[in-house]
Write an enzyme that holds these catalytic residues in place. Structure first.
Site, PDB file in Angstrom:
ATOM      1  N   HIS A   1       0.836  -1.199   0.000  1.00 39.39           N
ATOM      2  CA  HIS A   1       0.000   0.000   0.000  1.00 39.39           C
ATOM      3  C   HIS A   1       0.875   1.255   0.000  1.00 39.39           C
ATOM      4  O   HIS A   1       0.638   2.191  -0.770  1.00 39.39           O
ATOM      5  CB  HIS A   1      -0.929  -0.006   1.223  1.00 39.39           C
ATOM      6  CG  HIS A   1      -1.656   1.276   1.437  1.00 39.39           C
ATOM      7  ND1 HIS A   1      -2.858   1.551   0.848  1.00 39.39           N
ATOM      8  CD2 HIS A   1      -1.341   2.369   2.175  1.00 39.39           C
ATOM      9  CE1 HIS A   1      -3.252   2.753   1.211  1.00 39.39           C
ATOM     10  NE2 HIS A   1      -2.340   3.276   2.017  1.00 39.39           N
ATOM     11  N   GLU A   2       1.888   1.272   0.859  1.00 35.73           N
ATOM     12  CA  GLU A   2       2.774   2.433   0.923  1.00 35.73           C
ATOM     13  C   GLU A   2       3.563   2.593  -0.374  1.00 35.73           C
ATOM     14  O   GLU A   2       3.763   3.712  -0.851  1.00 35.73           O
ATOM     15  CB  GLU A   2       3.725   2.318   2.128  1.00 35.73           C
ATOM     16  CG  GLU A   2       3.015   2.341   3.467  1.00 35.73           C
ATOM     17  CD  GLU A   2       2.105   3.537   3.655  1.00 35.73           C
ATOM     18  OE1 GLU A   2       2.452   4.645   3.219  1.00 35.73           O
ATOM     19  OE2 GLU A   2       1.028   3.360   4.255  1.00 35.73           O
TER      20      GLU A   2
ATOM     21  N   HIS B   1       1.565   4.380  -2.961  1.00 27.57           N
ATOM     22  CA  HIS B   1       1.630   5.845  -2.903  1.00 27.57           C
ATOM     23  C   HIS B   1       2.789   6.359  -3.752  1.00 27.57           C
ATOM     24  O   HIS B   1       2.677   7.377  -4.436  1.00 27.57           O
ATOM     25  CB  HIS B   1       1.795   6.329  -1.460  1.00 27.57           C
ATOM     26  CG  HIS B   1       0.571   6.172  -0.618  1.00 27.57           C
ATOM     27  ND1 HIS B   1      -0.628   6.784  -0.921  1.00 27.57           N
ATOM     28  CD2 HIS B   1       0.362   5.470   0.527  1.00 27.57           C
ATOM     29  CE1 HIS B   1      -1.523   6.468   0.005  1.00 27.57           C
ATOM     30  NE2 HIS B   1      -0.948   5.661   0.880  1.00 27.57           N
TER      31      HIS B   1
END
Length: 149
Positions: free
Chosen positions: A78-79, A82
């Site tokens: 998820h990070e 980004h």
């Protein structure tokens, strides 16, 4: 991705968190040790570089919300998402445009005699201009804040 950091968050809180930061070639991901009781040990075993966590205090405290390895991988993905979607760069551009508009409208309001007269002021004191501007712009800022989430 330059480094993966594990920070010692368990001494201050049981809240789990992870975040991405950095620009250019210095992109980094930070995971809190509250994500899993053995996260620090996993990172230490898989790498010979230092992490930011303080290992003298022993292993992180186990919490109710400890994550499994696949969940930690999902959080890391998820990070990294980004990063792949350029969210940091886009956020910086949007913030700069927001500030440009904010100060432009403040300058327009401070030079507007009609605005001050509509609120019953014959002169244009700066403190009154700041107060009027903050009252006028507050609802717009709330909408922008919701949109930025």
């Amino acid at each position: 991705l330059k480094k993966l950091f594990v920070v010692d968050g368990s001494t201050r809180s049981s809240h789990s968190n992870a975040y991405f930061f950095g620009l250019g070639s210095n992109k980094r991901v930070v995971l809190y040790d509250t994500l899993a009781p053995d996260l620090l040990a996993i990172v230490k075993a898989d790498t010979d570089t230092d992490t930011t966590a303080d290992t003298k205090k022993g292993p992180p405290k186990s919490g109710k919300g400890a994550c499994s390895i696949p969940e930690i991988v999902a959080i890391l993905a998820h990070e990294l998402g980004h990063w792949a979607m350029s969210h940091l760069l886009k956020g910086l551009v949007v913030t700069m445009l927001h500030l440009l508009c904010f100060f432009t409208f403040y300058g327009m309001m401070m030079s507007s005699t009609a605005m001050f007269k509509s609120f019953g002021f014959d002169e244009k004191p700066v403190i009154v201009g700041l107060m009027l501007f903050s009252n006028v712009v507050a609802p717009v800022e709330q909408v922008i804040q919701v949109m930025m989430q």
